[in-house]
Design a protein around this motif. Structure first.
Motif, PDB file in Angstrom:
ATOM      1  N   VAL A  11       0.840  -1.200   0.000  1.00 57.60           N
ATOM      2  CA  VAL A  11       0.000   0.000   0.000  1.00 57.60           C
ATOM      3  C   VAL A  11       0.878   1.253   0.000  1.00 57.60           C
ATOM      4  CG1 VAL A  11      -1.749   1.281   1.302  1.00 57.60           C
ATOM      5  CG2 VAL A  11      -1.891  -1.212   1.136  1.00 57.60           C
ATOM      6  N   LEU A  14       2.297   1.675  -3.478  1.00 62.65           N
ATOM      7  CA  LEU A  14       1.291   2.143  -4.428  1.00 62.65           C
ATOM      8  C   LEU A  14       1.014   3.633  -4.253  1.00 62.65           C
ATOM      9  CD1 LEU A  14      -1.263  -0.803  -4.382  1.00 62.65           C
ATOM     10  CD2 LEU A  14       0.236  -0.141  -6.261  1.00 62.65           C
ATOM     11  N   ASN A  15       1.040   4.104  -3.028  1.00 62.17           N
ATOM     12  CA  ASN A  15       0.786   5.525  -2.782  1.00 62.17           C
ATOM     13  C   ASN A  15       1.881   6.413  -3.360  1.00 62.17           C
ATOM     14  OD1 ASN A  15      -1.653   5.171  -1.474  1.00 62.17           O
ATOM     15  ND2 ASN A  15      -0.694   4.891   0.503  1.00 62.17           N
ATOM     16  N   LYS A  16       3.069   5.876  -3.551  1.00 64.34           N
ATOM     17  CA  LYS A  16       4.180   6.649  -4.111  1.00 64.34           C
ATOM     18  C   LYS A  16       4.153   6.700  -5.633  1.00 64.34           C
ATOM     19  CE  LYS A  16       7.363   5.774  -0.320  1.00 64.34           C
ATOM     20  NZ  LYS A  16       8.655   5.184   0.066  1.00 64.34           N
ATOM     21  N   LEU A  17       3.382   5.815  -6.264  1.00 63.91           N
ATOM     22  CA  LEU A  17       3.329   5.771  -7.726  1.00 63.91           C
ATOM     23  C   LEU A  17       2.491   6.913  -8.273  1.00 63.91           C
ATOM     24  CD1 LEU A  17       2.745   1.976  -8.460  1.00 63.91           C
ATOM     25  CD2 LEU A  17       4.863   3.261  -8.746  1.00 63.91           C
ATOM     26  N   ASP A  18       2.763   7.278  -9.526  1.00 61.72           N
ATOM     27  CA  ASP A  18       1.910   8.278 -10.166  1.00 61.72           C
ATOM     28  C   ASP A  18       0.548   7.649 -10.459  1.00 61.72           C
ATOM     29  OD1 ASP A  18       1.868   7.470 -13.237  1.00 61.72           O
ATOM     30  OD2 ASP A  18       3.933   7.233 -12.530  1.00 61.72           O
ATOM     31  N   LYS A  19      -0.421   8.492 -10.723  1.00 60.55           N
ATOM     32  CA  LYS A  19      -1.820   8.060 -10.844  1.00 60.55           C
ATOM     33  C   LYS A  19      -2.034   6.997 -11.926  1.00 60.55           C
ATOM     34  CE  LYS A  19      -6.357  10.196 -11.013  1.00 60.55           C
ATOM     35  NZ  LYS A  19      -7.092  11.458 -11.159  1.00 60.55           N
ATOM     36  N   ARG A  21       0.197   4.798 -13.329  1.00 60.88           N
ATOM     37  CA  ARG A  21       0.789   3.502 -12.975  1.00 60.88           C
ATOM     38  C   ARG A  21       0.017   2.825 -11.851  1.00 60.88           C
ATOM     39  NH1 ARG A  21       7.198   4.411 -13.133  1.00 60.88           N
ATOM     40  NH2 ARG A  21       7.435   4.092 -15.347  1.00 60.88           N
ATOM     41  N   ARG A  22      -0.384   3.602 -10.860  1.00 55.96           N
ATOM     42  CA  ARG A  22      -1.152   3.036  -9.748  1.00 55.96           C
ATOM     43  C   ARG A  22      -2.441   2.396 -10.267  1.00 55.96           C
ATOM     44  NH1 ARG A  22      -2.993   7.360  -5.891  1.00 55.96           N
ATOM     45  NH2 ARG A  22      -1.036   8.056  -6.734  1.00 55.96           N
ATOM     46  N   GLY A  23      -3.098   3.065 -11.209  1.00 55.94           N
ATOM     47  CA  GLY A  23      -4.317   2.516 -11.792  1.00 55.94           C
ATOM     48  C   GLY A  23      -4.058   1.202 -12.506  1.00 55.94           C
ATOM     49  N   VAL A  25      -1.571  -0.965 -11.958  1.00 51.24           N
ATOM     50  CA  VAL A  25      -1.236  -2.001 -10.977  1.00 51.24           C
ATOM     51  C   VAL A  25      -2.493  -2.450 -10.235  1.00 51.24           C
ATOM     52  CG1 VAL A  25       0.059  -2.494  -8.869  1.00 51.24           C
ATOM     53  CG2 VAL A  25       1.142  -1.228 -10.722  1.00 51.24           C
ATOM     54  N   LEU A  26      -3.342  -1.514  -9.844  1.00 52.81           N
ATOM     55  CA  LEU A  26      -4.566  -1.880  -9.123  1.00 52.81           C
ATOM     56  C   LEU A  26      -5.508  -2.709  -9.988  1.00 52.81           C
ATOM     57  CD1 LEU A  26      -5.298   1.373  -7.095  1.00 52.81           C
ATOM     58  CD2 LEU A  26      -4.544  -0.848  -6.223  1.00 52.81           C
TER      59      LEU A  26
END
Length: 66
Positions: A11, A14-19, A21-23, A25-26
């Motif tokens: 978690v 994921l919070n450190k990733l840009d929007k 990339r986070r999307g 990965v999620l």
């Protein structure tokens, strides 16, 4: 349907990733609920351990069948 649990370090990562990339990965992590019926760049690396590749990010997970 399977359950996906995330470690607190995941978690935090994921919070450190840009929007964007986070999307990505999620979305892949969400698709793990349908494992082993998903199609992805996946490799079995242990008895119950798998690796899935999301561009340059690697996700290691265990699949425990109940």
């Amino acid at each position: 349907m399977n359950r996906v649990f995330l470690h607190k370090r995941v978690v935090k990562f994921l919070n450190k990733l840009d929007k964007r990339r986070r999307g990505n990965v999620l979305n892949v992590l969400k698709s793990l609920e349908k494992f082993p019926l998903i199609r992805a760049d996946m490799k079995k690396i242990g008895k119950k351990t798998y690796r899935i590749r999301i561009s340059e990010i690697r996700v290691i997970f265990d699949y425990i069948k109940d």
